[in-house]
Scaffold this active site. Structure first.
Site, PDB file in Angstrom:
ATOM      1  N   HIS A  67      16.964 -29.013 -57.453  1.00  0.00           N
ATOM      2  CA  HIS A  67      16.868 -28.942 -55.993  1.00  0.00           C
ATOM      3  C   HIS A  67      17.677 -27.782 -55.410  1.00  0.00           C
ATOM      4  O   HIS A  67      17.758 -27.640 -54.204  1.00  0.00           O
ATOM      5  CB  HIS A  67      17.364 -30.274 -55.419  1.00  0.00           C
TER       6      HIS A  67
HETATM    7  O1  LIG Z   1      15.744 -36.003 -47.481  1.00  0.00           O
HETATM    8  C1  LIG Z   1      15.376 -34.821 -47.459  1.00  0.00           C
HETATM    9  O2  LIG Z   1      14.185 -34.495 -47.336  1.00  0.00           O
HETATM   10  C2  LIG Z   1      16.401 -33.723 -47.513  1.00  0.00           C
HETATM   11  C3  LIG Z   1      17.449 -33.963 -48.559  1.00  0.00           C
HETATM   12  C4  LIG Z   1      18.489 -32.904 -48.564  1.00  0.00           C
HETATM   13  O3  LIG Z   1      18.631 -32.144 -47.628  1.00  0.00           O
HETATM   14  C5  LIG Z   1      19.384 -32.870 -49.685  1.00  0.00           C
HETATM   15  C6  LIG Z   1      20.213 -31.797 -49.837  1.00  0.00           C
HETATM   16  C7  LIG Z   1      21.339 -31.796 -50.646  1.00  0.00           C
HETATM   17  C8  LIG Z   1      22.129 -30.670 -50.681  1.00  0.00           C
HETATM   18  O4  LIG Z   1      21.676 -29.494 -50.310  1.00  0.00           O
HETATM   19  C9  LIG Z   1      23.518 -30.672 -51.122  1.00  0.00           C
HETATM   20  O5  LIG Z   1      24.044 -31.752 -51.380  1.00  0.00           O
HETATM   21  O6  LIG Z   1      24.090 -29.580 -51.224  1.00  0.00           O
END
Ligand SMILES: O=C(O)CCC(=O)/C=C/C=C(\O)C(=O)O
Length: 287
Positions: free
Chosen positions: A267
């Protein structure tokens, strides 16, 4: 040109924004200078911030002559706390408009990661003339995957970490966050934990926001055709937070979008494949 490495502390700034009923102090990092500005919007994980999400991406853009602004969204890092009972994507889009007005920036490029991608699309829908180009990684609409049950395993772990913040739960989340978790150092975990624990109010407010409205991120699927800005959509094939077919939906919906999928990538494409990511973004912005 200065050869001193950029640091979070040296680029840290605050601004008071007023955008309709939104009246709060935002923190941002302001890096470099140039005729064109790139705003980076971070994701929604506990302890996330502009600097935490994009520390591998700022220097190359600054070196290429861009001003880079990292906005910490309301409810994260050193920005003011907030409970969000409506669309968080729209809230962040409004905060960005307030920031750009305060800094007298008419038109910017936006790079958004996950929630930051959802928020960039919200901003583009509300303020189409103020967007140059979009780069969206692992986000852009809160719509469903056609293949993977939602909430995904990553999002469940993220929400669990908000509810019970601890190093163990942080490591459980990070284990599915990136493709190769052996690349995560104890220093990185500690920095994340410190960020999280420094703002227990943000953690509690996120849990309250979810209770008030479990669907924090609007499904912009039906409106993607209105986003006509050139868009580079970047996804990890192995994304266990926001599945890769959501990227295909963005490609299908946005008339001027192109998609790059990294193999062996979770991700955090801008961090996991930073060198190639930076080259692709610089090329996309320049042409
Ligand atoms: O739920 C969603 O669609 C978005 C999830 C989300 O923004 C997760 C991001 C996590 C990070 O960028 C992080 O912990 O750095």
């Amino acid at each position: 040109m200065s050869t001193t490495p950029l640091s979070e502390a040296a680029t840290s700034k605050f601004v008071r924004i007023q955008e309709g009923d939104l009246d709060l102090q935002l923190h941002y990092n302001d890096c470099g200078s140039g005729a064109e500005t790139v705003v980076m919007l971070h994701g929604s994980g506990p302890g996330a911030s502009g600097w935490a999400n994009f520390n591998r991406n700022v220097e190359p853009l600054v070196a290429a002559g861009y001003r880079v602004i990292l906005m910490d969204c309301p409810g994260w890092s050193k920005s003011d706390p907030i409970v969000c009972t409506g669309s968080r994507s729209e809230l962040n889009g409004r905060a960005l408009k307030g920031l750009l007005d305060a800094l007298d920036l008419e038109r910017v490029h936006i790079i958004g990661n996950s929630m930051g991608g959802h928020s960039a699309v919200a901003f583009a829908l509300a303020n189409p003339t103020r967007v140059g180009k979009l780069v969206l990684m692992g986000g852009g609409t809160g719509g469903p995957s056609q293949f993977v049950p939602m909430p995904t395993e990553g999002i469940k772990l993220l929400q669990g970490l908000y509810r019970e913040p601890s190093i163990d739960n942080l490591k459980k989340m990070m284990a599915v966050f990136v493709f190769d978790s052996s690349s995560l150092t104890e220093e990185l975990y500690q920095a994340r934990l410190d960020n999280m624990m420094a703002r227990r109010d943000h953690l509690e407010n996120f849990v309250k926001s979810l209770a008030a409205n479990p669907k924090q991120f609007t499904d912009y699927g039906p409106r993607l055709g209105e986003v006509t800005a050139p868009a580079l959509v970047i996804w990890g094939r192995d994304d266990r937070f926001v599945p890769m077919d959501v990227g295909l939906r963005l490609l299908w919906g946005m008339p001027n979008a192109e998609l790059h999928i990294f193999n062996r990538c979770g991700h955090w494409a801008q961090w996991e494949h930073a060198d190639k990511f930076n080259r692709m973004v610089l090329d996309f912005l320049a042409h």
